[in-house]
Enzyme design. Structure first.
Site, PDB file in Angstrom:
ATOM      1  N   HIS A  62       2.063   1.981  -9.970  1.00 41.66           N
ATOM      2  CA  HIS A  62       3.265   1.187  -9.680  1.00 41.66           C
ATOM      3  C   HIS A  62       3.509   0.116 -10.728  1.00 41.66           C
ATOM      4  CE1 HIS A  62       2.253   2.037  -5.153  1.00 41.66           C
ATOM      5  NE2 HIS A  62       2.783   3.085  -5.736  1.00 41.66           N
ATOM      6  N   LYS A  72      -0.772  -9.216 -13.306  1.00 42.12           N
ATOM      7  CA  LYS A  72      -1.669  -9.245 -12.141  1.00 42.12           C
ATOM      8  C   LYS A  72      -3.093  -9.562 -12.567  1.00 42.12           C
ATOM      9  CE  LYS A  72       1.109  -5.630 -10.024  1.00 42.12           C
ATOM     10  NZ  LYS A  72       1.271  -4.181  -9.968  1.00 42.12           N
ATOM     11  N   TYR A 132      -5.529  -9.303  -5.139  1.00 39.81           N
ATOM     12  CA  TYR A 132      -4.955  -9.594  -6.455  1.00 39.81           C
ATOM     13  C   TYR A 132      -3.842 -10.621  -6.408  1.00 39.81           C
ATOM     14  CZ  TYR A 132      -1.624  -5.893  -4.994  1.00 39.81           C
ATOM     15  OH  TYR A 132      -0.713  -5.109  -4.309  1.00 39.81           O
ATOM     16  N   ASP A 170       4.386   7.746  -2.963  1.00 40.80           N
ATOM     17  CA  ASP A 170       3.683   7.928  -4.245  1.00 40.80           C
ATOM     18  C   ASP A 170       3.600   9.394  -4.660  1.00 40.80           C
ATOM     19  OD1 ASP A 170       1.272   5.162  -4.016  1.00 40.80           O
ATOM     20  OD2 ASP A 170       3.440   5.234  -4.340  1.00 40.80           O
TER      21      ASP A 170
HETATM   22  C1  LIG Z   1       3.328  -4.627  -2.944  1.00 39.49           C
HETATM   23  C2  LIG Z   1       3.981  -5.213  -1.725  1.00 39.49           C
HETATM   24  C3  LIG Z   1       4.303  -4.435  -0.632  1.00 39.49           C
HETATM   25  N1  LIG Z   1       4.893  -5.018   0.455  1.00 39.49           N
HETATM   26  C4  LIG Z   1       5.183  -4.163   1.617  1.00 39.49           C
HETATM   27  C5  LIG Z   1       6.069  -2.979   1.302  1.00 39.49           C
HETATM   28  C6  LIG Z   1       5.578  -1.908   2.254  1.00 39.49           C
HETATM   29  O1  LIG Z   1       6.238  -2.020   3.507  1.00 39.49           O
HETATM   30  C7  LIG Z   1       4.102  -2.236   2.471  1.00 39.49           C
HETATM   31  C8  LIG Z   1       3.182  -1.358   1.670  1.00 39.49           C
HETATM   32  O2  LIG Z   1       3.668  -1.359   0.339  1.00 39.49           O
HETATM   33  P1  LIG Z   1       3.122  -0.302  -0.703  1.00 39.49           P
HETATM   34  O3  LIG Z   1       2.948   1.019  -0.020  1.00 39.49           O
HETATM   35  O4  LIG Z   1       4.016  -0.373  -1.906  1.00 39.49           O
HETATM   36  O5  LIG Z   1       1.687  -0.908  -1.023  1.00 39.49           O
HETATM   37  P2  LIG Z   1       0.741  -0.414  -2.241  1.00 39.49           P
HETATM   38  O6  LIG Z   1       0.822   1.071  -2.373  1.00 39.49           O
HETATM   39  O7  LIG Z   1      -0.568  -1.055  -2.020  1.00 39.49           O
HETATM   40  O8  LIG Z   1       1.444  -1.058  -3.502  1.00 39.49           O
HETATM   41  C9  LIG Z   1       0.724  -1.757  -4.490  1.00 39.49           C
HETATM   42  O9  LIG Z   1      -0.013  -0.799  -5.179  1.00 39.49           O
HETATM   43  C10 LIG Z   1      -0.372  -1.030  -6.515  1.00 39.49           C
HETATM   44  C11 LIG Z   1      -1.855  -0.832  -6.640  1.00 39.49           C
HETATM   45  C12 LIG Z   1       0.072  -2.277  -7.128  1.00 39.49           C
HETATM   46  O10 LIG Z   1      -0.462  -2.717  -8.151  1.00 39.49           O
HETATM   47  C13 LIG Z   1       1.224  -2.985  -6.582  1.00 39.49           C
HETATM   48  O11 LIG Z   1       0.901  -4.354  -6.416  1.00 39.49           O
HETATM   49  C14 LIG Z   1       1.750  -2.478  -5.310  1.00 39.49           C
HETATM   50  O12 LIG Z   1       2.787  -1.588  -5.639  1.00 39.49           O
HETATM   51  O13 LIG Z   1       3.945  -3.608   2.035  1.00 39.49           O
HETATM   52  C15 LIG Z   1       5.184  -6.361   0.520  1.00 39.49           C
HETATM   53  O14 LIG Z   1       5.721  -6.841   1.524  1.00 39.49           O
HETATM   54  N2  LIG Z   1       4.894  -7.151  -0.567  1.00 39.49           N
HETATM   55  C16 LIG Z   1       4.290  -6.632  -1.695  1.00 39.49           C
HETATM   56  O15 LIG Z   1       4.019  -7.391  -2.656  1.00 39.49           O
END
Ligand SMILES: Cc1cn([C@H]2C[C@H](O)[C@@H](COP(=O)(O)OP(=O)(O)O[C@H]3O[C@H](C)C(=O)[C@H](O)[C@H]3O)O2)c(=O)[nH]c1=O
Length: 181
Positions: A62, A72, A132, A170
Site C-alpha cells: 500500500h 512511516k 507504526y 488487496d
Molecule cells: C490504514 C488505515 C486504515 N483505516 C481503516 C480503513 C479500514 O476500514 C480498516 C482496515 O484498513 P486496511 O485494510 O487498509 O488496513 P491495512 O491492510 O492494515 O492497511 C495498512 O497496510 C499497510 C501495511 C500499510 O503500510 C498502510 O499503513 C495501511 O494501508 O481501517 C483507518 O481508519 N486509518 C488508517 O490509517
C-alpha cells in the site's frame, strides 16, 4: 538510536539501545530529538497505527498518493514479520526495486520508510502486532497499491501462496507497471 543505511536511498533501519537487566528489558521506542538528528530532517509524525494479524496475513502493498503520501516508522512489538518496501520514486536510481527485512519482537529493529514507497508485510509467527507512525493522515481516497505477487517485483514472501491470508481489496490491486503513483 543508530541508523543503518539500506540499498534503497533514504530508507533506514533504526536500532535502539536495549537496557537489559534481571527484570527484563527497557528501550526508548521513539525520541523525537534523537530521531530527527540521525535522520537529518524534521519528521513530524501525526498518526500512530497498530494492527494485529494471524500467521500468513499479508497486508499491502500500500501507499498514499500525492500530497497524502506518508513516511512511516514501522516496528513489530509482538511476533515476527517479513516487511517489504518498494521504491516508487520515479526519479530514484532504485525505482522499482524492493527491500525485504525481518522485523520482530526480539531484534526490535525499526524501519524508516520515506514518502514515495509502497509498503507491506506478511506475518511469519503465530500472530504479530505491527505498530507504526506516519507523518501524514490516513486518506482513503488517495490510497494506492501494488499486488503482492507482482511479476516484475517477484517478491519472496517466504510462505507458500496457499498459506497467505489476503483481504479482498488487496487481491485486486494492480501490477506495478499499471499502478497510478
Ligand atoms: C490504514 C488505515 C486504515 N483505516 C481503516 C480503513 C479500514 O476500514 C480498516 C482496515 O484498513 P486496511 O485494510 O487498509 O488496513 P491495512 O491492510 O492494515 O492497511 C495498512 O497496510 C499497510 C501495511 C500499510 O503500510 C498502510 O499503513 C495501511 O494501508 O481501517 C483507518 O481508519 N486509518 C488508517 O490509517
Amino acid at each position: 538510536m543508530i541508523l543503518l543505511e539500506t540499498k534503497l536511498k533514504d530508507c533506514y533501519v533504526i536500532e535502539s539501545k536495549l537496557f537489559n537487566d534481571e527484570r527484563g528489558c527497557f528501550y526508548e521506542v521513539f525520541n523525537q530529538i534523537k530521531f530527527n538528528k540521525i535522520i537529518g530532517a524534521d519528521v513530524n509524525f501525526v498518526q500512530d497505527n497498530e494492527s494485529f494479524s494471524f500467521k500468513g496475513v499479508l497486508r499491502g502493498l500500500h501507499f498514499q498518493k500525492g500530497n497524502h503520501a506518508q513516511a512511516k516508522l514501522v516496528r513489530v512489538s509482538q511476533g515476527r514479520v517479513l516487511d517489504v518496501v518498494v521504491d516508487l520514486r520515479k526519479s530514484s536510481r532504485t525505482f522499482g526495486e524492493h527491500l525485504s527485512i525481518e522485523l520482530n519482537e526480539e531484534n526490535k529493529k525499526q524501519l524508516f520508510i520515506p514518502k514515495g514507497f509502497a509498503h507491506g508485510f506478511v506475518v511469519l509467527s503465530k500472530s504479530a502486532v505491527f505498530s507504526y507512525k506516519s507523518d501524514n493522515y490516513y486518506n482513503k481516497e488517495s490510497e494506492g497499491g501494488i499486488i503482492f505477487n507482482d511479476s516484475e517485483l517477484n517478491i519472496n514472501w517466504q510462505l507458500p501462496e496457499d498459506e497467505l491470508i489476503i483481504s479482498k481489496k488487496d487481491m485486486v490491486l494492480p501490477e506495478l507497471k499499471t499502478c497510478k503513483i
